[in-house]
Design a protein around this motif. Sequence first.
Motif, PDB file in Angstrom:
ATOM      1  N   GLY A 107      15.842   0.552   8.483  1.00 27.56           N
ATOM      2  CA  GLY A 107      17.121   0.221   7.892  1.00 27.56           C
ATOM      3  C   GLY A 107      16.902  -0.758   6.753  1.00 27.56           C
ATOM      4  N   PRO A 108      17.965  -1.336   6.204  1.00 25.50           N
ATOM      5  CA  PRO A 108      17.804  -2.293   5.111  1.00 25.50           C
ATOM      6  C   PRO A 108      16.867  -3.450   5.448  1.00 25.50           C
ATOM      7  N   ILE A 109      16.940  -3.958   6.696  1.00 22.37           N
ATOM      8  CA  ILE A 109      16.069  -5.077   7.067  1.00 22.37           C
ATOM      9  C   ILE A 109      14.614  -4.631   7.114  1.00 22.37           C
ATOM     10  N   GLY A 110      14.344  -3.469   7.692  1.00 21.42           N
ATOM     11  CA  GLY A 110      12.970  -2.973   7.699  1.00 21.42           C
ATOM     12  C   GLY A 110      12.440  -2.772   6.289  1.00 21.42           C
ATOM     13  N   MET A 111      13.290  -2.262   5.412  1.00 15.51           N
ATOM     14  CA  MET A 111      12.883  -2.059   4.026  1.00 15.51           C
ATOM     15  C   MET A 111      12.614  -3.390   3.331  1.00 15.51           C
ATOM     16  N   LEU A 112      13.439  -4.390   3.623  1.00 13.79           N
ATOM     17  CA  LEU A 112      13.215  -5.711   3.025  1.00 13.79           C
ATOM     18  C   LEU A 112      11.937  -6.349   3.560  1.00 13.79           C
ATOM     19  N   HIS A 113      11.636  -6.126   4.829  1.00 16.15           N
ATOM     20  CA  HIS A 113      10.355  -6.596   5.362  1.00 16.15           C
ATOM     21  C   HIS A 113       9.208  -5.997   4.564  1.00 16.15           C
ATOM     22  N   ALA A 114       9.307  -4.706   4.269  1.00 14.71           N
ATOM     23  CA  ALA A 114       8.251  -4.054   3.492  1.00 14.71           C
ATOM     24  C   ALA A 114       8.130  -4.678   2.102  1.00 14.71           C
ATOM     25  N   MET A 115       9.264  -4.948   1.461  1.00 16.38           N
ATOM     26  CA  MET A 115       9.243  -5.552   0.126  1.00 16.38           C
ATOM     27  C   MET A 115       8.593  -6.937   0.157  1.00 16.38           C
ATOM     28  N   VAL A 116       8.981  -7.760   1.129  1.00 15.06           N
ATOM     29  CA  VAL A 116       8.442  -9.117   1.207  1.00 15.06           C
ATOM     30  C   VAL A 116       6.967  -9.087   1.589  1.00 15.06           C
ATOM     31  N   ALA A 117       6.605  -8.217   2.541  1.00  9.92           N
ATOM     32  CA  ALA A 117       5.203  -8.111   2.940  1.00  9.92           C
ATOM     33  C   ALA A 117       4.327  -7.729   1.754  1.00  9.92           C
ATOM     34  N   ARG A 118       4.811  -6.788   0.939  1.00 10.47           N
ATOM     35  CA  ARG A 118       4.059  -6.384  -0.256  1.00 10.47           C
ATOM     36  C   ARG A 118       3.921  -7.565  -1.212  1.00 10.47           C
ATOM     37  N   LEU A 119       5.004  -8.303  -1.400  1.00 10.79           N
ATOM     38  CA  LEU A 119       4.987  -9.449  -2.303  1.00 10.79           C
ATOM     39  C   LEU A 119       3.994 -10.507  -1.825  1.00 10.79           C
ATOM     40  N   LYS A 120       3.856 -10.639  -0.510  1.00 11.88           N
ATOM     41  CA  LYS A 120       2.941 -11.637   0.052  1.00 11.88           C
ATOM     42  C   LYS A 120       1.502 -11.138   0.121  1.00 11.88           C
ATOM     43  N   GLY A 121       1.279  -9.886  -0.255  1.00 14.08           N
ATOM     44  CA  GLY A 121      -0.084  -9.415  -0.395  1.00 14.08           C
ATOM     45  C   GLY A 121      -0.587  -8.461   0.660  1.00 14.08           C
ATOM     46  N   ALA A 122       0.263  -8.034   1.578  1.00 17.72           N
ATOM     47  CA  ALA A 122      -0.186  -7.102   2.619  1.00 17.72           C
ATOM     48  C   ALA A 122      -0.852  -5.887   1.987  1.00 17.72           C
ATOM     49  N   SER A 123      -1.992  -5.477   2.544  1.00 20.22           N
ATOM     50  CA  SER A 123      -2.769  -4.388   1.946  1.00 20.22           C
ATOM     51  C   SER A 123      -2.312  -3.012   2.394  1.00 20.22           C
ATOM     52  N   THR A 124      -1.849  -2.904   3.651  1.00 24.24           N
ATOM     53  CA  THR A 124      -1.393  -1.619   4.173  1.00 24.24           C
ATOM     54  C   THR A 124      -0.059  -1.818   4.877  1.00 24.24           C
ATOM     55  N   ILE A 125       0.964  -1.093   4.436  1.00 20.36           N
ATOM     56  CA  ILE A 125       2.291  -1.174   5.044  1.00 20.36           C
ATOM     57  C   ILE A 125       2.667   0.202   5.570  1.00 20.36           C
ATOM     58  N   ILE A 126       3.046   0.240   6.838  1.00 24.25           N
ATOM     59  CA  ILE A 126       3.449   1.484   7.489  1.00 24.25           C
ATOM     60  C   ILE A 126       4.890   1.320   7.947  1.00 24.25           C
ATOM     61  N   LEU A 127       5.746   2.239   7.543  1.00 24.18           N
ATOM     62  CA  LEU A 127       7.132   2.238   7.999  1.00 24.18           C
ATOM     63  C   LEU A 127       7.319   3.379   8.995  1.00 24.18           C
ATOM     64  N   ALA A 128       7.838   3.049  10.174  1.00 20.46           N
ATOM     65  CA  ALA A 128       8.112   4.066  11.197  1.00 20.46           C
ATOM     66  C   ALA A 128       9.580   4.010  11.570  1.00 20.46           C
ATOM     67  N   ASN A 129      10.166   5.172  11.760  1.00 20.38           N
ATOM     68  CA  ASN A 129      11.592   5.236  12.071  1.00 20.38           C
ATOM     69  C   ASN A 129      11.879   6.497  12.876  1.00 20.38           C
ATOM     70  N   ARG A 130      12.957   6.441  13.667  1.00 14.50           N
ATOM     71  CA  ARG A 130      13.278   7.600  14.490  1.00 14.50           C
ATOM     72  C   ARG A 130      13.792   8.760  13.643  1.00 14.50           C
ATOM     73  N   SER A 131      14.660   8.490  12.700  1.00 15.19           N
ATOM     74  CA  SER A 131      15.186   9.571  11.861  1.00 15.19           C
ATOM     75  C   SER A 131      14.410   9.645  10.551  1.00 15.19           C
ATOM     76  N   ARG A 132      14.211  10.868  10.067  1.00 11.63           N
ATOM     77  CA  ARG A 132      13.442  11.052   8.835  1.00 11.63           C
ATOM     78  C   ARG A 132      14.240  10.663   7.595  1.00 11.63           C
TER      79      ARG A 132
END
Length: 348
Positions: free
Chosen positions: A175-200
């Motif tokens: 959802g929006p929060i999961g997507m924002l986590h991905a944005m912030v994690a990328r900004l902080k330098g995370a090398s690999t980001i995996i998003l998993a969700n029940r609906s495609r």
Amino acid sequence: MKAAVFYGIEDIRIEEREIPHIGPDEYLIKVKAAAICGSELRTYLHGHAKIKEPQILGHEFAGEVVEIGENIRGLTVGERVSVHPGIPCGHCYYCDQGYQNLCEERKNISIHYPGAFAEYVKIPGKTLELGTCVKIPENIPYEVAALGDPVVSALNGEEMIDARLGDSILILGCGPIGMLHAMVARLKGASTIILANRSRNRLELAKERNLADYYFCLESDGDLKEFVKKVTGGRGPNKVVVANTSKASAKQGVEVVAKGGLVQLFAGFPKDNPFLDLDGNLIHYNQLTVSSSYGSTPRQFQLAEKLLFEGKIDGASLITHRLPLDEINKGFELMKSGEALKVILTYE
């Protein structure tokens, strides 16, 4: 003024209310944009133990200062501002330690005070003293500034797990929060980001925004543990964020995280049955850390708004619908169906 008033489960009514009268230690904002939050969707669908109806909800907002009390300093009529909904006391043990999000006397706009699903909202002057009122540059749309609260929630979560260069991070929930986590994690330098969700569908929305390195649909893509091991050198992610309210996701996070890894329970769980079935031996023998994240601090809110203002977090990309305040119930239904990410209510 026009206001959307919450009377109970799936019962929000558009009413005419008096414009709030402010005291010497308050100021008045003409709301220009407000977003519907996932927590408000839960209130809409299930109620809220701390909210006494009727109440005006709305805690993600921005607007123009139109009146200030005689004791207000550092703010003038006409300024554009965004205000964080959480108002700590500033002097309890937790506030003194810098954990204002854990304040023993914390009050919240839209719970303890009427919120911003109205044309005007009255704000305690204490927000200026605490640093939870942020001035918006002229070139920044109100709707972007209104997203400071969801951004700062994700920011607090990513600070708590100490996201950094080299990390592989699995985010359960898109959802929006999961997507924002991905944005912030990328900004902080995370090398690999995996998003998993029940609906495609949500994963496709995230993919369109290029938010992760890998996407996994829990309903149709097979075994999550095998997948995350494959894309992380056989170990699994060293950090997992459970960005949804599913108890099954918490259990899954412990099962797929790498040895020595960390699982963050970002969201709350059902109040009638919050107990988690976690494998204690997995936690012990794999030397896992299970942590949590709640709310945010004034420092973090100021940083979150700065990231939005500078375009380092693309808040606008999460806005999928814009509706007039009159159509707020349609906004809740769009969120309930999963069709919307962020719904922005407009006031002009």
